[in-house]
Design a protein around this motif. Sequence first.
Motif, PDB file in Angstrom:
ATOM      1  N   UNK A   1       0.766  -1.370   0.065  1.00  0.00           N
ATOM      2  CA  UNK A   1       0.274  -0.089   0.111  1.00  0.00           C
ATOM      3  C   UNK A   1       0.593   1.181  -0.056  1.00  0.00           C
ATOM      4  N   UNK A   2       1.768   1.411   0.480  1.00  0.00           N
ATOM      5  CA  UNK A   2       2.694   2.162   0.614  1.00  0.00           C
ATOM      6  C   UNK A   2       3.285   2.485  -0.336  1.00  0.00           C
ATOM      7  N   UNK A   3       4.324   1.561  -0.908  1.00  0.00           N
ATOM      8  CA  UNK A   3       4.784   1.378  -2.232  1.00  0.00           C
ATOM      9  C   UNK A   3       3.700   2.278  -3.529  1.00  0.00           C
ATOM     10  N   UNK A   4       2.701   2.394  -3.351  1.00  0.00           N
ATOM     11  CA  UNK A   4       1.503   2.524  -4.571  1.00  0.00           C
ATOM     12  C   UNK A   4       1.398   3.508  -3.845  1.00  0.00           C
ATOM     13  N   UNK A   5       1.314   4.023  -2.915  1.00  0.00           N
ATOM     14  CA  UNK A   5       1.184   5.836  -2.816  1.00  0.00           C
ATOM     15  C   UNK A   5       1.898   6.604  -2.771  1.00  0.00           C
TER      16      UNK A   5
END
Length: 78
Positions: free
Chosen positions: A46-50
């Motif tokens: 999730x954080x990588x996508x953001x």
Amino acid sequence: MCRSIKTLRPPVTPDAGEEDFRAAALQYVRKVSGFRAPAAHNREAFDRAVDAVADATARLLAELEVRGAHARTADATA
């Protein structure tokens, strides 16, 4: 559609910055994933996508050429 994501391109939002890009990216990833907050086992993805969406947003806005706005500004000051 992500209704809470605002237009960040100048001249609509001339002072948009990293915080705005990240907020828009977070809203997008939340919408696409269907999660407001990911479970612990999905947090990293999730954080990588953001981060990726925020970076892409910054690149896009840096590379866009808004011709109509420049022409209207030049005409108004001439």
